[in-house]
Design an enzyme around this catalytic site. Structure first.
Site, short mmCIF file in Angstrom:
data_model
loop_
_atom_site.label_atom_id
_atom_site.label_comp_id
_atom_site.label_asym_id
_atom_site.label_seq_id
_atom_site.Cartn_x
_atom_site.Cartn_y
_atom_site.Cartn_z
N GLU A 52 -54.25 -86.19 64.43
CA GLU A 52 -54.67 -84.90 64.27
C GLU A 52 -53.67 -84.02 65.37
OE1 GLU A 52 -58.91 -82.28 64.66
OE2 GLU A 52 -58.64 -84.29 65.48
N LYS A 123 -59.22 -79.18 57.42
CA LYS A 123 -60.46 -79.91 58.05
C LYS A 123 -61.72 -79.22 57.75
CE LYS A 123 -62.12 -81.80 62.55
NZ LYS A 123 -61.66 -81.97 64.01
N CYS A 156 -60.75 -86.49 61.78
CA CYS A 156 -61.57 -86.67 63.08
C CYS A 156 -63.07 -86.63 62.63
CB CYS A 156 -61.23 -85.86 64.15
SG CYS A 156 -61.54 -85.99 65.64
#
Length: 297
Positions: A52, A123, A156
């Site tokens: 990321e 995300k 994540c």
């Protein structure tokens, strides 16, 4: 790999390194990502996963700072450099970066291949101070058809939400590329085997969804925040293929896999089958998700 001929053989590489925040660090971050991707290619990888925010580092000082680090996709310089790399080496590359779209900022993962830009994922679940500069992702959970297989992306904090890998696999993902900046969590940070909680969440998601997950995390410290490492590639059975990366070392983890095996029915005995046993009479098969283009609106 098994003794049978692989239908979709892939050598996956997850890259673990230490990108640092700061505009002056961006050229070095990009250079490091390309250098490590080159090492992976030298070792015959054809699907390479970077962490990321691989070109920017993570802990921005403010929203304006994050905006200055961000770039458009696919026109931005980092994306273009990664596109050129993937095309030159005829590989697939997944990388995380801060995306600028007008005045909005997104924590984004891009998928690039031999023929250029394939797609992106923004995300959906923002962690802590990310909420102060990023907009939550608005593209849903896309799965991309490629010549090597179906590739899903997540970032994540997404791994803490079991809906994400479930929806990706319900759309046919053969492998999920998980791009991470896993930070220290409530102690204990690691168990006696050296794994962190995110390692087990990744393994569990692979196990219960019969899918490969290639998880690339970062290492190092940044403005007092420490990162956990522990990058891994989980097989469809859930267990890591090969080692789990240490907490503090730059490294590349490899796995030789046949992506097509993720499409086999996970029947563990004569009475249990993961897909057949789902109680879709009690809950929607797609958990109410309707953004995949193959689904009816």
């Amino acid at each position: 790999m098994s003794n049978t001929v692989a239908v979709s053989p892939v050598r996956v590489a997850v890259v673990q390194f230490d990108p640092q925040v700061g505009i002056h660090h961006q050229p070095k971050n990009l250079e490091n990502s390309l250098h490590l991707a080159q090492e992976a290619v030298t070792n015959r990888a054809n699907l390479i996963v970077l962490p990321e925010l691989a070109n920017t580092g993570y802990l921005f000082a403010s929203r304006q700072d994050a905006y200055l680090h961000a770039e458009s996709i696919p026109e931005g310089p980092s994306t273009q450099a990664w596109i050129d790399f993937a095309a030159h080496h005829q590989v697939y590359l997944v990388a995380g970066l801060a995306e600028r779209d007008g005045m909005q900022l997104f924590d984004t993962a891009v998928l690039l291949g031999p023929d250029g830009f394939i797609g992106k994922y923004r995300k959906a679940h923002l962690w802590h101070r990310e909420k102060l500069w990023f907009t939550p992702g608005n593209l849903g959970f896309p799965v991309f058809e490629t010549p090597i297989g179906r590739i899903g992306l997540m970032i994540c904090w997404d791994i803490w939400f079991p809906e994400v890998p479930r929806l990706l696999t319900q759309q046919g993902a053969d492998i999920i590329c998980s791009l991470n900046n896993w930070v220290w969590t409530p102690p204990p940070l690691f168990d006696e085997a050296g794994k962190c909680m995110a390692s087990y969440l990744t393994m569990t998601a692979a196990h219960v969804n019969n899918v490969f997950i290639a998880a690339a995390n970062r290492i190092g410290e940044e403005q007092g925040e420490r990162y956990l490492g522990c990058s891994l590639i989980a097989g469809t059975h859930g267990w890591p293929i090969g080692e789990v990366a240490p907490a503090d070392s730059q490294t590349i983890i490899y796995a030789d896999i046949d992506l097509s095996t993720a499409r086999s029915a996970p029947i563990w005995n004569s009475l249990n089958d993961l897909q057949r046993d789902r109680r879709t009479d009690l809950y929607d098969e797609m958990l109410g998700y309707r953004q995949h283009p193959c689904l009816p609106r």
